[in-house]
Design a protein around this motif. Structure first.
Motif, PDB file in Angstrom:
ATOM      1  N   ALA A  98       0.369  -1.101   0.052  1.00 14.90           N
ATOM      2  CA  ALA A  98       0.011   0.322   0.148  1.00 14.90           C
ATOM      3  C   ALA A  98       0.658   1.343  -0.018  1.00 14.90           C
ATOM      4  CB  ALA A  98      -0.563   0.168   1.686  1.00 14.90           C
ATOM      5  N   SER A  99       0.511   2.516  -0.161  1.00 14.92           N
ATOM      6  CA  SER A  99       1.295   3.908  -0.458  1.00 14.92           C
ATOM      7  C   SER A  99       2.116   3.201   0.717  1.00 14.92           C
ATOM      8  CB  SER A  99       0.478   4.769  -0.937  1.00 14.92           C
ATOM      9  OG  SER A  99      -0.381   5.030   0.203  1.00 14.92           O
ATOM     10  N   GLU A 100       2.959   4.501   0.895  1.00 15.74           N
ATOM     11  CA  GLU A 100       3.250   5.160   2.037  1.00 15.74           C
ATOM     12  C   GLU A 100       2.885   5.824   3.710  1.00 15.74           C
ATOM     13  OE1 GLU A 100       8.072   5.688   2.421  1.00 15.74           O
ATOM     14  OE2 GLU A 100       6.838   7.627   2.112  1.00 15.74           O
ATOM     15  N   THR A 101       2.062   7.156   2.698  1.00 21.84           N
ATOM     16  CA  THR A 101       0.893   7.558   3.179  1.00 21.84           C
ATOM     17  C   THR A 101       0.114   6.901   4.138  1.00 21.84           C
ATOM     18  OG1 THR A 101       1.413   9.269   1.983  1.00 21.84           O
ATOM     19  CG2 THR A 101       0.026   9.921   3.010  1.00 21.84           C
ATOM     20  N   SER A 102      -1.022   5.926   3.672  1.00 21.09           N
ATOM     21  CA  SER A 102      -1.912   5.388   3.722  1.00 21.09           C
ATOM     22  C   SER A 102      -1.479   3.938   5.222  1.00 21.09           C
ATOM     23  CB  SER A 102      -2.345   4.772   2.916  1.00 21.09           C
ATOM     24  OG  SER A 102      -2.126   3.721   1.631  1.00 21.09           O
ATOM     25  N   ARG A 103      -0.095   3.470   4.721  1.00 22.63           N
ATOM     26  CA  ARG A 103       0.546   2.867   5.532  1.00 22.63           C
ATOM     27  C   ARG A 103       0.688   3.189   7.015  1.00 22.63           C
ATOM     28  NH1 ARG A 103       5.331   0.229   4.239  1.00 22.63           N
ATOM     29  NH2 ARG A 103       6.368   1.523   3.269  1.00 22.63           N
ATOM     30  N   ALA A 104       1.464   4.664   6.732  1.00 23.99           N
ATOM     31  CA  ALA A 104       1.712   5.109   8.030  1.00 23.99           C
ATOM     32  C   ALA A 104       0.285   5.518   8.714  1.00 23.99           C
ATOM     33  CB  ALA A 104       2.259   6.205   8.032  1.00 23.99           C
ATOM     34  N   ARG A 105      -0.908   6.245   8.244  1.00 25.55           N
ATOM     35  CA  ARG A 105      -1.833   6.367   8.709  1.00 25.55           C
ATOM     36  C   ARG A 105      -2.470   5.210   9.564  1.00 25.55           C
ATOM     37  NH1 ARG A 105      -4.233   8.516   3.835  1.00 25.55           N
ATOM     38  NH2 ARG A 105      -4.284  11.018   3.975  1.00 25.55           N
ATOM     39  N   ARG A 106      -2.558   3.855   8.684  1.00 24.92           N
ATOM     40  CA  ARG A 106      -3.050   2.311   9.470  1.00 24.92           C
ATOM     41  C   ARG A 106      -1.992   2.602  10.661  1.00 24.92           C
ATOM     42  NH1 ARG A 106      -3.073  -1.024   4.603  1.00 24.92           N
ATOM     43  NH2 ARG A 106      -4.968   0.153   3.149  1.00 24.92           N
ATOM     44  N   ARG A 107      -1.283   2.527  10.342  1.00 28.92           N
ATOM     45  CA  ARG A 107       0.191   2.626  11.632  1.00 28.92           C
ATOM     46  C   ARG A 107       0.095   3.033  13.178  1.00 28.92           C
ATOM     47  NH1 ARG A 107       1.188  -1.305  15.296  1.00 28.92           N
ATOM     48  NH2 ARG A 107       4.239  -0.735  15.668  1.00 28.92           N
ATOM     49  N   LEU A 108      -0.058   4.540  12.373  1.00 28.56           N
ATOM     50  CA  LEU A 108      -0.746   4.947  13.867  1.00 28.56           C
ATOM     51  C   LEU A 108      -1.662   5.777  14.007  1.00 28.56           C
ATOM     52  CD1 LEU A 108       0.019   8.172  15.217  1.00 28.56           C
ATOM     53  CD2 LEU A 108      -1.271   9.296  13.339  1.00 28.56           C
ATOM     54  N   GLN A 109      -3.300   5.355  13.520  1.00 22.56           N
ATOM     55  CA  GLN A 109      -4.427   4.606  14.185  1.00 22.56           C
ATOM     56  C   GLN A 109      -4.082   2.515  14.717  1.00 22.56           C
ATOM     57  OE1 GLN A 109      -7.152   3.999  11.517  1.00 22.56           O
ATOM     58  NE2 GLN A 109      -8.465   2.975  13.065  1.00 22.56           N
ATOM     59  N   GLU A 110      -3.262   2.320  14.713  1.00 22.13           N
ATOM     60  CA  GLU A 110      -2.964   1.674  15.776  1.00 22.13           C
ATOM     61  C   GLU A 110      -2.263   1.267  16.676  1.00 22.13           C
ATOM     62  OE1 GLU A 110      -1.801  -2.335  12.546  1.00 22.13           O
ATOM     63  OE2 GLU A 110      -0.452  -2.234  14.006  1.00 22.13           O
ATOM     64  N   LEU A 111      -1.433   2.099  16.400  1.00 25.68           N
ATOM     65  CA  LEU A 111      -0.733   2.580  17.424  1.00 25.68           C
ATOM     66  C   LEU A 111      -1.307   2.997  19.101  1.00 25.68           C
ATOM     67  CD1 LEU A 111       2.977   3.355  15.980  1.00 25.68           C
ATOM     68  CD2 LEU A 111       2.094   1.440  18.204  1.00 25.68           C
ATOM     69  N   ARG A 112      -2.194   3.803  18.195  1.00 25.02           N
ATOM     70  CA  ARG A 112      -3.292   5.175  19.220  1.00 25.02           C
ATOM     71  C   ARG A 112      -4.204   4.245  20.609  1.00 25.02           C
ATOM     72  NH1 ARG A 112      -3.995  10.480  15.941  1.00 25.02           N
ATOM     73  NH2 ARG A 112      -1.736  11.368  16.814  1.00 25.02           N
ATOM     74  N   GLU A 113      -4.055   2.342  18.854  1.00 27.82           N
ATOM     75  CA  GLU A 113      -5.747   2.053  20.300  1.00 27.82           C
ATOM     76  C   GLU A 113      -5.121   2.016  21.137  1.00 27.82           C
ATOM     77  OE1 GLU A 113      -6.885  -0.728  16.422  1.00 27.82           O
ATOM     78  OE2 GLU A 113      -8.208   1.547  15.760  1.00 27.82           O
TER      79      GLU A 113
ATOM     80  N   GLU B 154      -0.247   4.374  22.703  1.00 34.52           N
ATOM     81  CA  GLU B 154       0.855   4.892  22.556  1.00 34.52           C
ATOM     82  C   GLU B 154       0.740   5.808  22.251  1.00 34.52           C
ATOM     83  OE1 GLU B 154       5.226   3.434  20.587  1.00 34.52           O
ATOM     84  OE2 GLU B 154       3.775   2.023  21.016  1.00 34.52           O
ATOM     85  N   ALA B 155       0.889   6.997  22.644  1.00 34.17           N
ATOM     86  CA  ALA B 155       1.186   8.598  22.217  1.00 34.17           C
ATOM     87  C   ALA B 155       2.089   8.777  21.477  1.00 34.17           C
ATOM     88  CB  ALA B 155       1.226   9.417  23.579  1.00 34.17           C
ATOM     89  N   THR B 156       1.978   9.307  20.203  1.00 34.00           N
ATOM     90  CA  THR B 156       2.795   9.813  19.147  1.00 34.00           C
ATOM     91  C   THR B 156       1.962  10.200  17.656  1.00 34.00           C
ATOM     92  OG1 THR B 156       4.157   8.449  17.808  1.00 34.00           O
ATOM     93  CG2 THR B 156       2.431   6.967  18.009  1.00 34.00           C
ATOM     94  N   ASP B 157       2.449  10.638  17.518  1.00 32.21           N
ATOM     95  CA  ASP B 157       1.673  11.908  15.589  1.00 32.21           C
ATOM     96  C   ASP B 157       2.476  10.656  14.645  1.00 32.21           C
ATOM     97  OD1 ASP B 157       4.217  12.484  15.121  1.00 32.21           O
ATOM     98  OD2 ASP B 157       5.052  13.252  16.860  1.00 32.21           O
ATOM     99  N   PHE B 158       1.695  11.599  13.761  1.00 33.49           N
ATOM    100  CA  PHE B 158       2.187  10.990  12.035  1.00 33.49           C
ATOM    101  C   PHE B 158       3.776  11.323  11.402  1.00 33.49           C
ATOM    102  CE2 PHE B 158       2.255  11.144   7.037  1.00 33.49           C
ATOM    103  CZ  PHE B 158       1.342  10.452   6.665  1.00 33.49           C
ATOM    104  N   ALA B 159       4.488  12.112  12.276  1.00 34.86           N
ATOM    105  CA  ALA B 159       6.030  12.621  11.545  1.00 34.86           C
ATOM    106  C   ALA B 159       6.184  11.042  12.475  1.00 34.86           C
ATOM    107  CB  ALA B 159       5.748  13.493  11.555  1.00 34.86           C
TER     108      ALA B 159
END
Ligand code: DC
Length: 223
Positions: A131-146, A149-154
């Motif tokens: 999948a594109s890098e951006t959508s992979r990073a978005r998915r991973r961010l959501q997973e980590l937030r669930e 884990e306190a983190t951000d997109f960058a």
């Protein structure tokens, strides 16, 4: 039947592999968890995950039934995993367990980076999920937030790029598309669409296996 599901971080390969296993009644192994557990164990002992001797000792001690699933899902575990995964002796140590698992009946689905290329080159079906890098990073961010884990997109995007680079550049079993793998780009797919596409590929591979297995022997040509 062995189904190999490879791909980069957060491509959707785990979700697809789990769904395939459930749908077809096969065993499922997330091979990334093995590397994550080894990485975590080295870090927990206060050692450097890039240290080959410490990483190999942790791989030798690994009990796949005792992995802490919550700790293994963190960003830190992923970073440590990708370092121990670059050590050839660690990969060799984990190979037999994965190959034994793949032989479980009636079938097994394994996901990782080198399943179709190294662990099970004989797999009946190989999927390379991306999948594109951006959508992979978005998915991973959501997973980590669930996971709380306190983190951000960058931060997630930069960790993902670092992991991709290390997984693709290592000398043993780098992340590669097997020549006979089916490419599944999930960028514009919902989870359901991606799973349906993967199920169709399994159905068609199973059909081809039955046809090939049931083909009558060729008669000898007339004298
Ligand atoms: O799939 P994952 O994010 O849980 O994998 C964690 C790390 O483990 C990844 O950066 C690369 C490594 N890995 C590997 O080298 N080979 C595998 N078969 C599975 C994972």
């Amino acid at each position: 039947m062995i189904i190999a599901v490879d791909g980069p971080l957060a491509s959707g390969k785990g979700t697809i592999a789990r769904a395939l296993a459930q749908n077809f009644g096969f065993h499922y192994l997330d091979t990334g968890l093995l590397y994550r557990a080894v990485g975590l164990s080295v870090v927990a002992a206060g050692h450097d995950p890039a240290n080959p001797a410490q990483a190999l000792a942790a791989a030798q001690r690994l009990d796949p039934d005792q992995i802490d699933m919550v700790a293994a899902r963190t960003l830190a575990a992923g970073a440590a995993a990708s370092q121990v995964a670059a050590i050839p002796t660690v990969r060799a140590q984990l190979l037999e367990f994965q190959r034994d698992f793949a032989r479980r009946l009636p079938g097994a689905v394994l996901d990782g980076r080198d399943i179709g290329t190294v662990v099970c080159p004989e797999a009946g079906l190989k999927l390379f999920v991306t999948a594109s890098e951006t959508s992979r990073a978005r998915r991973r961010l959501q997973e980590l937030r669930e996971l709380g884990e306190a983190t951000d997109f960058a931060t997630v995007l930069s960790a993902l790029r670092e992991r991709d680079a290390r997984d693709c550049a290592r000398s043993v079993a780098p992340l590669r598309v097997a020549p006979d793998a089916h490419l599944l780009d999930t960028t514009d797919f919902t989870i359901d669409e991606a799973i349906k596409a993967a199920c169709r590929l399994v159905d068609s591979a199973r059909h081809n296996m039955v046809v090939a297995g049931g083909r009558p022997e060729r008669e000898s040509p007339p004298e």
